[in-house]
Design an enzyme around this catalytic site. Sequence first.
Site, PDB file in Angstrom:
ATOM      1  N   GLY A 278      -6.556   1.172   8.549  1.00 48.91           N
ATOM      2  CA  GLY A 278      -7.112   2.520   8.612  1.00 48.91           C
ATOM      3  C   GLY A 278      -6.945   3.251   9.922  1.00 48.91           C
ATOM      4  O   GLY A 278      -7.444   4.365  10.073  1.00 48.91           O
ATOM      5  N   GLU A 320      -5.389  -5.084   9.250  1.00 46.37           N
ATOM      6  CA  GLU A 320      -4.379  -4.746   8.252  1.00 46.37           C
ATOM      7  C   GLU A 320      -3.816  -3.342   8.439  1.00 46.37           C
ATOM      8  O   GLU A 320      -3.979  -2.490   7.567  1.00 46.37           O
ATOM      9  CB  GLU A 320      -5.005  -4.850   6.849  1.00 46.37           C
ATOM     10  CG  GLU A 320      -5.629  -6.202   6.582  1.00 46.37           C
ATOM     11  CD  GLU A 320      -6.374  -6.266   5.252  1.00 46.37           C
ATOM     12  OE1 GLU A 320      -6.288  -7.309   4.599  1.00 46.37           O
ATOM     13  OE2 GLU A 320      -7.029  -5.270   4.883  1.00 46.37           O
ATOM     14  N   GLY A 322      -1.353  -0.350   8.195  1.00 47.64           N
ATOM     15  CA  GLY A 322      -0.167   0.035   7.431  1.00 47.64           C
ATOM     16  C   GLY A 322       0.425   1.272   8.083  1.00 47.64           C
ATOM     17  O   GLY A 322       1.444   1.229   8.761  1.00 47.64           O
ATOM     18  N   ARG A 323      -0.309   2.373   7.922  1.00 54.36           N
ATOM     19  CA  ARG A 323       0.117   3.653   8.474  1.00 54.36           C
ATOM     20  C   ARG A 323       0.470   3.573   9.969  1.00 54.36           C
ATOM     21  O   ARG A 323       1.468   4.142  10.406  1.00 54.36           O
ATOM     22  CB  ARG A 323      -1.037   4.657   8.298  1.00 54.36           C
ATOM     23  CG  ARG A 323      -0.707   6.079   8.678  1.00 54.36           C
ATOM     24  CD  ARG A 323      -2.006   6.903   8.774  1.00 54.36           C
ATOM     25  NE  ARG A 323      -2.890   6.673   7.650  1.00 54.36           N
ATOM     26  CZ  ARG A 323      -2.867   7.373   6.519  1.00 54.36           C
ATOM     27  NH1 ARG A 323      -2.031   8.368   6.381  1.00 54.36           N
ATOM     28  NH2 ARG A 323      -3.699   7.088   5.535  1.00 54.36           N
ATOM     29  N   ARG A 360       1.262  13.834  -0.091  1.00 55.59           N
ATOM     30  CA  ARG A 360       0.042  13.782   0.725  1.00 55.59           C
ATOM     31  C   ARG A 360      -0.556  15.157   1.008  1.00 55.59           C
ATOM     32  O   ARG A 360      -1.765  15.309   1.114  1.00 55.59           O
ATOM     33  CB  ARG A 360       0.286  13.019   2.025  1.00 55.59           C
ATOM     34  CG  ARG A 360       0.554  11.516   1.787  1.00 55.59           C
ATOM     35  CD  ARG A 360       0.522  10.726   3.082  1.00 55.59           C
ATOM     36  NE  ARG A 360      -0.787  10.726   3.685  1.00 55.59           N
ATOM     37  CZ  ARG A 360      -1.158  11.478   4.694  1.00 55.59           C
ATOM     38  NH1 ARG A 360      -0.299  12.283   5.275  1.00 55.59           N
ATOM     39  NH2 ARG A 360      -2.386  11.411   5.160  1.00 55.59           N
ATOM     40  N   CYS A 391       7.965  22.655  -9.990  1.00 56.66           N
ATOM     41  CA  CYS A 391       7.353  23.728 -10.769  1.00 56.66           C
ATOM     42  C   CYS A 391       5.846  23.686 -10.611  1.00 56.66           C
ATOM     43  O   CYS A 391       5.116  23.382 -11.557  1.00 56.66           O
ATOM     44  CB  CYS A 391       7.730  23.575 -12.221  1.00 56.66           C
ATOM     45  SG  CYS A 391       9.499  23.536 -12.421  1.00 56.66           S
ATOM     46  N   GLU A 392       5.384  23.984  -9.426  1.00 54.34           N
ATOM     47  CA  GLU A 392       3.962  23.817  -9.112  1.00 54.34           C
ATOM     48  C   GLU A 392       3.728  24.616  -7.835  1.00 54.34           C
ATOM     49  O   GLU A 392       4.418  24.389  -6.838  1.00 54.34           O
ATOM     50  CB  GLU A 392       3.736  22.320  -8.841  1.00 54.34           C
ATOM     51  CG  GLU A 392       2.345  21.870  -8.655  1.00 54.34           C
ATOM     52  CD  GLU A 392       1.668  21.569  -9.990  1.00 54.34           C
ATOM     53  OE1 GLU A 392       0.510  21.959 -10.110  1.00 54.34           O
ATOM     54  OE2 GLU A 392       2.306  20.978 -10.887  1.00 54.34           O
ATOM     55  N   TYR A 421       3.054   6.122   3.071  1.00 57.16           N
ATOM     56  CA  TYR A 421       2.503   6.802   1.903  1.00 57.16           C
ATOM     57  C   TYR A 421       3.322   8.010   1.463  1.00 57.16           C
ATOM     58  O   TYR A 421       2.774   8.944   0.883  1.00 57.16           O
ATOM     59  CB  TYR A 421       1.022   7.184   2.146  1.00 57.16           C
ATOM     60  CG  TYR A 421       0.199   5.985   2.545  1.00 57.16           C
ATOM     61  CD1 TYR A 421      -0.036   4.956   1.641  1.00 57.16           C
ATOM     62  CD2 TYR A 421      -0.287   5.842   3.842  1.00 57.16           C
ATOM     63  CE1 TYR A 421      -0.760   3.832   2.004  1.00 57.16           C
ATOM     64  CE2 TYR A 421      -1.002   4.714   4.219  1.00 57.16           C
ATOM     65  CZ  TYR A 421      -1.235   3.713   3.295  1.00 57.16           C
ATOM     66  OH  TYR A 421      -1.939   2.603   3.658  1.00 57.16           O
TER      67      TYR A 421
HETATM   68  C1  LIG Z   1      -4.857   0.802   2.494  1.00 56.77           C
HETATM   69  C2  LIG Z   1      -5.384  -0.432   3.058  1.00 56.77           C
HETATM   70  C3  LIG Z   1      -4.982  -0.837   4.325  1.00 56.77           C
HETATM   71  C4  LIG Z   1      -4.055  -0.037   5.187  1.00 56.77           C
HETATM   72  O1  LIG Z   1      -4.578   1.208   5.547  1.00 56.77           O
HETATM   73  P1  LIG Z   1      -3.815   2.097   6.642  1.00 56.77           P
HETATM   74  O2  LIG Z   1      -4.612   3.343   6.685  1.00 56.77           O
HETATM   75  O3  LIG Z   1      -2.433   2.311   6.148  1.00 56.77           O
HETATM   76  O4  LIG Z   1      -3.833   1.322   7.912  1.00 56.77           O
HETATM   77  C5  LIG Z   1      -5.461  -2.038   4.795  1.00 56.77           C
HETATM   78  N1  LIG Z   1      -6.296  -2.815   4.058  1.00 56.77           N
HETATM   79  C6  LIG Z   1      -6.699  -2.440   2.832  1.00 56.77           C
HETATM   80  C7  LIG Z   1      -7.598  -3.334   2.081  1.00 56.77           C
HETATM   81  C8  LIG Z   1      -6.268  -1.251   2.291  1.00 56.77           C
HETATM   82  O5  LIG Z   1      -6.680  -0.895   1.076  1.00 56.77           O
END
Ligand SMILES: *Cc1c(COP(=O)(O)O)cnc(C)c1O
Length: 463
Positions: A278, A320, A322-323, A360, A391-392, A421
């Site tokens: 997150g 964890e 991701g982004r 997004r 078309c939106e 994403y």
């Molecule tokens: C989506 C998610 C992440 C990654 O979130 P980011 O905002 O991309 O860092 C990590 N753990 C869980 C359980 C998630 O659902």
Amino acid sequence: MSRSAHPAGPRHADVLPEGHYSAPPADLNALDPKVWARTVARGADGVVTVGGVDVKTLAEQHGTPAYVLDESDFRARARAWRDAFGTDADVFYAGKAFLSRAVVRWLHEEGLNLDVCSGGELTTALSAGMPAERIAFHGNNKSVAEIRRAVEAGVGRIVLDSFQEIVRVAHIAQELGTRQRVQIRITVGVEAHTHEFIATAHEDQKFGIPLAGGQAAEAVRRALQLDGLDVIGIHSHIGSQIFDMSGFEVAAHRVVGLLKDIRDEHGVELPEIDLGGGLGIAYTSDDDPREPHEIAKALTEIVTRECEAAKLRTPRISVEPGRAIVGPTAFTLYEVGTIKPLDGLRTYVSVDGGMSDNIRTALYDAEYSVALVSRASDAEPMLARVVGKHCESGDIVVKDAFLPTDLAPGDLIAVPATGAYCRSMASNYNHVLRPPVVAVRDGVSREIVRRETEEDLLRLDVG
Ligand SMILES: *Cc1c(COP(=O)(O)O)cnc(C)c1O
């Protein structure tokens, strides 16, 4: 003198309409390193390059639209997260942000682990050689077949998300004659979004088992009794695109509180705590994300302090992101098709992609930046809205941004920070073909996900 292709278009700050944007930047040719991948630069000829390859060459070789990913930046960010947490913690890249086999190999090589949340992501991870024990399996409704595959493959952990799943995973593991390592995902009553977090009205969501009302404690009680499960820890994920660490502070406090209750009731100290992902990135120059080492220091201190207060051994932490790893490493390269100046409002710039490659903006009202990248321009800034070809009318890529008034059809523009994403949420709306992901490194570009073709579309259409 700058040439103005659209004299009727709004150009000056004093005629700008209401909207969420700051004043035009001092220099439209400048590329803020906060929002662009690390090797992005504008050459002396005005053309932007990434990984030593210029965008005109990329457009010629791979077409547009295309996601262009800076491989060395991806690796550097992955390493920065791993190094920041050191050997006492684990970094799991959240595959849902963007996953391909090349990405799996990079993660493996850089020493990261991987979160997956579907059979498709699991297959991608395993097929590219990620060791199963470095994979965590997430999701609020994993199918029985998916669970069986994950257990059979020997994934390092399954994150249990409901009472039904506790029983399902235990049964499957027993059937297969094994004990599955699991974490239990709880909702701690904190929901974080960007700069704020809310500590009330929080458990009203589909993920996790609420701490409130003793449900999480009951889940642990049941899981500890089942022979098929090896309960290794508690998991909490509080939201996404977060800049403020105080939400994590409250979450860690509550997770550690549960660990203490578990110790008191069962005499077991669970060895792991996962604080989720997150962490926010800069989509525009207004965002100020933290560096991985600051985040690692803050999270480690919070957990250590809370455990000392609760007289618990400090558990192994995992995170964890991701982004925060993939988001800043890519931009979307588009060709400008049509340009419509609307008097007193803004200029609509249509590109050859749109909500099918970046949902997004429509989905989350997300903010993005944009720049003219196939040449430099000294023309005046105009307030532009970058829209797609769907078309939106909600098909907006960049709501409000400044582009030069001499922008013309055929110019290449790029939207930075689209690594997370965007491709992973891409659709075929209007039967538009999903763009390729082009990885660039040391002067070489290669497609790691190829462009979808019309044959791909027809192959699925078997009626
Ligand atoms: C989506 C998610 C992440 C990654 O979130 P980011 O905002 O991309 O860092 C990590 N753990 C869980 C359980 C998630 O659902």
